[in-house]
Design a protein around this motif. Structure first.
Motif, PDB file in Angstrom:
ATOM      1  N   ARG A  42       6.206  10.045 -15.841  1.00  0.00           N
ATOM      2  CA  ARG A  42       7.023   9.202 -13.837  1.00  0.00           C
ATOM      3  C   ARG A  42       5.846   8.076 -14.038  1.00  0.00           C
ATOM      4  O   ARG A  42       5.287   8.066 -14.303  1.00  0.00           O
ATOM      5  CB  ARG A  42       6.691  10.732 -13.275  1.00  0.00           C
ATOM      6  N   GLU A  43       6.473   7.330 -12.843  1.00  0.00           N
ATOM      7  CA  GLU A  43       6.272   5.890 -12.927  1.00  0.00           C
ATOM      8  C   GLU A  43       6.265   6.308 -11.327  1.00  0.00           C
ATOM      9  O   GLU A  43       7.077   6.512 -10.436  1.00  0.00           O
ATOM     10  CB  GLU A  43       7.027   4.981 -13.831  1.00  0.00           C
ATOM     11  N   ARG A  44       5.332   5.433 -10.889  1.00  0.00           N
ATOM     12  CA  ARG A  44       5.627   5.181  -9.146  1.00  0.00           C
ATOM     13  C   ARG A  44       4.779   3.618  -8.505  1.00  0.00           C
ATOM     14  O   ARG A  44       3.673   3.226  -9.298  1.00  0.00           O
ATOM     15  CB  ARG A  44       4.291   6.080  -8.547  1.00  0.00           C
ATOM     16  N   LYS A  45       5.245   3.341  -7.886  1.00  0.00           N
ATOM     17  CA  LYS A  45       6.016   2.330  -7.305  1.00  0.00           C
ATOM     18  C   LYS A  45       5.422   1.901  -6.211  1.00  0.00           C
ATOM     19  O   LYS A  45       6.237   2.714  -5.058  1.00  0.00           O
ATOM     20  CB  LYS A  45       6.781   1.593  -7.692  1.00  0.00           C
ATOM     21  N   GLU A  46       4.026   1.653  -5.429  1.00  0.00           N
ATOM     22  CA  GLU A  46       3.901   2.138  -3.829  1.00  0.00           C
ATOM     23  C   GLU A  46       4.600   0.321  -2.834  1.00  0.00           C
ATOM     24  O   GLU A  46       4.673  -0.894  -3.074  1.00  0.00           O
ATOM     25  CB  GLU A  46       2.461   1.594  -4.200  1.00  0.00           C
ATOM     26  N   LEU A  47       5.419   1.115  -1.725  1.00  0.00           N
ATOM     27  CA  LEU A  47       5.749   0.222  -1.156  1.00  0.00           C
ATOM     28  C   LEU A  47       5.341  -0.358  -0.098  1.00  0.00           C
ATOM     29  O   LEU A  47       6.104  -1.142   0.880  1.00  0.00           O
ATOM     30  CB  LEU A  47       7.481   0.860  -0.219  1.00  0.00           C
ATOM     31  N   GLY A  48       4.243   0.224   0.403  1.00  0.00           N
ATOM     32  CA  GLY A  48       3.047  -0.456   0.914  1.00  0.00           C
ATOM     33  C   GLY A  48       2.756  -1.992   1.440  1.00  0.00           C
ATOM     34  O   GLY A  48       3.345  -2.580   0.610  1.00  0.00           O
ATOM     35  N   GLY A  49       2.816  -2.505   2.253  1.00  0.00           N
ATOM     36  CA  GLY A  49       2.154  -4.089   2.369  1.00  0.00           C
ATOM     37  C   GLY A  49       3.347  -4.149   3.720  1.00  0.00           C
ATOM     38  O   GLY A  49       3.304  -3.120   4.329  1.00  0.00           O
ATOM     39  N   LEU A  50       4.250  -5.770   4.023  1.00  0.00           N
ATOM     40  CA  LEU A  50       4.279  -6.347   5.282  1.00  0.00           C
ATOM     41  C   LEU A  50       5.828  -6.554   4.818  1.00  0.00           C
ATOM     42  O   LEU A  50       6.328  -6.228   4.104  1.00  0.00           O
ATOM     43  CB  LEU A  50       4.086  -7.327   5.185  1.00  0.00           C
ATOM     44  N   TRP A  51       6.531  -5.641   6.528  1.00  0.00           N
ATOM     45  CA  TRP A  51       8.377  -4.974   6.204  1.00  0.00           C
ATOM     46  C   TRP A  51       8.670  -6.187   6.719  1.00  0.00           C
ATOM     47  O   TRP A  51       7.703  -6.638   7.701  1.00  0.00           O
ATOM     48  CB  TRP A  51       8.165  -3.259   5.852  1.00  0.00           C
ATOM     49  N   VAL A  85       2.755  -1.201   6.911  1.00  0.00           N
ATOM     50  CA  VAL A  85       3.519   0.176   6.321  1.00  0.00           C
ATOM     51  C   VAL A  85       1.895   0.083   5.100  1.00  0.00           C
ATOM     52  O   VAL A  85       2.033  -0.814   4.101  1.00  0.00           O
ATOM     53  CB  VAL A  85       4.997   0.157   6.028  1.00  0.00           C
ATOM     54  N   PRO A  86       1.686   1.493   5.728  1.00  0.00           N
ATOM     55  CA  PRO A  86       1.563   2.351   6.640  1.00  0.00           C
ATOM     56  C   PRO A  86       0.996   1.277   8.056  1.00  0.00           C
ATOM     57  O   PRO A  86       0.171   1.219   7.634  1.00  0.00           O
ATOM     58  CB  PRO A  86       1.198   3.415   6.145  1.00  0.00           C
ATOM     59  N   ALA A  87       1.159   2.358   9.160  1.00  0.00           N
ATOM     60  CA  ALA A  87       0.542   1.798  10.337  1.00  0.00           C
ATOM     61  C   ALA A  87       1.289   2.252  11.226  1.00  0.00           C
ATOM     62  O   ALA A  87       2.677   2.338  10.775  1.00  0.00           O
ATOM     63  CB  ALA A  87       0.415  -0.018  10.354  1.00  0.00           C
ATOM     64  N   SER A  88       0.840   2.038  12.746  1.00  0.00           N
ATOM     65  CA  SER A  88       1.397   2.189  14.001  1.00  0.00           C
ATOM     66  C   SER A  88       2.026   1.216  14.549  1.00  0.00           C
ATOM     67  O   SER A  88       1.683  -0.147  14.531  1.00  0.00           O
ATOM     68  CB  SER A  88       1.011   3.039  14.971  1.00  0.00           C
ATOM     69  N   PHE A  89       3.013   0.839  15.143  1.00  0.00           N
ATOM     70  CA  PHE A  89       3.713  -0.795  14.943  1.00  0.00           C
ATOM     71  C   PHE A  89       3.171  -0.810  16.673  1.00  0.00           C
ATOM     72  O   PHE A  89       3.192  -2.085  16.936  1.00  0.00           O
ATOM     73  CB  PHE A  89       5.052  -1.135  15.086  1.00  0.00           C
ATOM     74  N   TYR A 107      12.752  -1.122  10.657  1.00  0.00           N
ATOM     75  CA  TYR A 107      12.351  -1.734   9.218  1.00  0.00           C
ATOM     76  C   TYR A 107      13.108  -2.161   7.900  1.00  0.00           C
ATOM     77  O   TYR A 107      13.869  -1.541   7.454  1.00  0.00           O
ATOM     78  CB  TYR A 107      11.062  -0.755   8.588  1.00  0.00           C
ATOM     79  N   GLU A 108      12.257  -2.850   7.075  1.00  0.00           N
ATOM     80  CA  GLU A 108      13.481  -3.402   6.135  1.00  0.00           C
ATOM     81  C   GLU A 108      12.449  -3.870   5.181  1.00  0.00           C
ATOM     82  O   GLU A 108      11.483  -4.680   5.124  1.00  0.00           O
ATOM     83  CB  GLU A 108      14.933  -4.416   6.082  1.00  0.00           C
ATOM     84  N   LYS A 109      12.362  -3.388   3.723  1.00  0.00           N
ATOM     85  CA  LYS A 109      11.665  -3.835   2.362  1.00  0.00           C
ATOM     86  C   LYS A 109      13.252  -3.831   1.622  1.00  0.00           C
ATOM     87  O   LYS A 109      13.595  -3.089   1.460  1.00  0.00           O
ATOM     88  CB  LYS A 109      10.718  -3.087   2.599  1.00  0.00           C
ATOM     89  N   GLU A 110      13.193  -5.343   0.703  1.00  0.00           N
ATOM     90  CA  GLU A 110      13.614  -6.023  -0.644  1.00  0.00           C
ATOM     91  C   GLU A 110      12.414  -5.092  -1.931  1.00  0.00           C
ATOM     92  O   GLU A 110      11.100  -5.890  -1.796  1.00  0.00           O
ATOM     93  CB  GLU A 110      13.935  -7.095  -0.514  1.00  0.00           C
ATOM     94  N   VAL A 111      12.932  -4.095  -2.640  1.00  0.00           N
ATOM     95  CA  VAL A 111      11.851  -4.135  -3.815  1.00  0.00           C
ATOM     96  C   VAL A 111      12.740  -4.494  -4.967  1.00  0.00           C
ATOM     97  O   VAL A 111      14.374  -4.030  -5.237  1.00  0.00           O
ATOM     98  CB  VAL A 111      11.494  -2.823  -4.081  1.00  0.00           C
ATOM     99  N   LEU A 112      12.504  -5.448  -6.289  1.00  0.00           N
ATOM    100  CA  LEU A 112      13.068  -5.011  -7.058  1.00  0.00           C
ATOM    101  C   LEU A 112      12.535  -4.338  -8.135  1.00  0.00           C
ATOM    102  O   LEU A 112      11.212  -4.002  -8.254  1.00  0.00           O
ATOM    103  CB  LEU A 112      12.483  -6.730  -8.134  1.00  0.00           C
ATOM    104  N   LEU A 113      13.491  -3.260  -8.665  1.00  0.00           N
ATOM    105  CA  LEU A 113      12.971  -1.928  -9.478  1.00  0.00           C
ATOM    106  C   LEU A 113      13.280  -2.819 -10.649  1.00  0.00           C
ATOM    107  O   LEU A 113      13.487  -3.236 -11.663  1.00  0.00           O
ATOM    108  CB  LEU A 113      13.932  -0.551 -10.224  1.00  0.00           C
TER     109      LEU A 113
END
Length: 369
Positions: A42-51, A85-89, A107-113
């Motif tokens: 299994r692999e995991r990719k964190e999506l935290g940061g600026l959205w 993200v994560p955070a309270s807006f 919210y929106e995030k673009e991520v390359l797999l």
């Protein structure tokens, strides 16, 4: 801390948006919801940061749905700001209208797999998981709705394999519509009061009523991650323990999704990596001699001792050997409740920290675990 009453200009239409959503409960992916971990399979990719972020300030709070903001990048439908993200807006900016905002935010995030996730010869399941979204969330990937969930304090996830694999090499656009309105169905509960006296209030003025003494932060409060599993995978692991001073019994039950013909093997390791028990099959028990028990802080010189249960699944699929591995940290302990005491491993436990709030100075309600 004291806050002013929330004000908005879209009271009546807000309910029109919420009602059809609340009817559609139960669409989040069912299953064990094992916590995402990196393993040999299994692999995991964190999506935290600026959205990208936008609050729907339209009179009815429904412009995002009417104009279908999820069909194209959010920046193409109007102005956006960066939101961690994560955070309270609520407290990220100095905008009082956002601080006290009630309604839909986007919210929106673009991520390359990685392309290895999308190979045709190695079927891989790609899952999008949200640790927490207060309180109602609808999620799209590349404009396709994949999940909706009510309940801000629980995780939810969606299998996005088919969407991701349809466009290899193209970023996945993840869009989230989030509503922080408190109703009788949320926790904590609340209600919306519409002010109809036009001599005192502007048209569509409403107030979010609450019955608690803390500020109701909102947002994507826990990590958002993408993770993979094989197409046949370990879905859930249930563990219960019983112990004495000299021996412990670890009972386990493992569920597998995607096949009924598979082989399971289990190894229990201590904190030094030594194998202390082994087993096989989807259910059974492991015997541990002279166990190190799990104790709370201040009840033992070595508190929080954990073992690691490695579960390995193997299956033949399409002429190839598939393998899934998941390691679950476990503590060996017993819990009993009498008429006067709460006992851990037979010893009375004294509770600390009741009614403590989790708010932090910078991240508010956000939890990073």
């Amino acid at each position: 801390r004291p806050r002013g009453a929330a004000m908005a200009s879209g009271g009546r239409c807000l309910n029109l948006v919420l009602v059809p959503v609340l009817v559609l409960l139960g669409r989040a992916a069912a299953g064990g919801l094992l916590y995402p971990r990196d393993t040999p399979s299994r692999e995991r990719k964190e999506l935290g940061g600026l959205w990208s972020f936008r609050a729907d300030l339209s009179p009815g709070r429904d412009a995002g749905f009417v104009q279908r903001w999820y069909r194209q990048p959010l920046r193409q439908t109007g102005p956006v700001i960066d939101m961690p993200v994560p955070a309270s807006f609520n407290d990220i900016t100095q905008d009082p209208s956002l601080e006290n905002y009630i309604g839909w935010v986007w919210y929106e995030k673009e991520v390359l797999l990685p392309l290895r996730w999308l190979r045709d010869d190695v079927p891989t399941r790609v899952v999008l998981r949200f640790g927490s979204a207060h309180y109602y969330a609808i999620v799209w990937v590349n404009g396709v709705q994949v999940v909706e969930h009510e309940g801000g304090h629980l995780p939810f996830e969606a299998d996005i394999s088919s969407i991701a694999q349809s466009s290899p090499g193209v970023p996945c656009r993840i869009t989230v519509a989030l509503n922080n309105t408190l109703t009788l169905h949320t926790l904590p509960p609340g209600s919306i009061e519409y002010m109809m006296d036009r001599t005192r209030y502007p048209k569509n003025y409403f107030v979010q009523n609450t019955r608690f003494d803390f500020f109701n932060y909102a947002g994507l409060h826990r990590p958002v991650v993408l993770y993979t599993t094989p197409s046949v995978y370990i879905d859930d692991i249930t563990v219960t323990t019983a112990s004495s001073d000299s021996v412990a019994i670890v009972q386990y039950q493992v569920s597998v999704v995607g096949s009924t013909s598979y082989y399971l093997s289990l190894s229990l390791r201590d904190q030094e990596g030594k194998v202390v028990a082994t087993g096989d099959g989807s259910a059974g028990e492991l015997k541990v001699l002279n166990p190190n028990l799990w104790w709370p802080y201040l009840m033992h010189e070595n508190p929080g001792y954990r073992y690691f249960l490695e579960v390995k699944m193997q299956v033949q699929a399409n002429g190839a050997l598939l393998e899934d591995v998941y390691t679950l940290p476990i503590g060996i302990r017993t819990v009993h409740v009498t008429s006067t005491q709460f006992l851990i491993n037979g010893r009375p436990f004294y509770f600390h920290g009741v009614n403590k709030h989790e708010d932090a100075d910078v991240s508010a309600r956000c939890q990073l675990w």
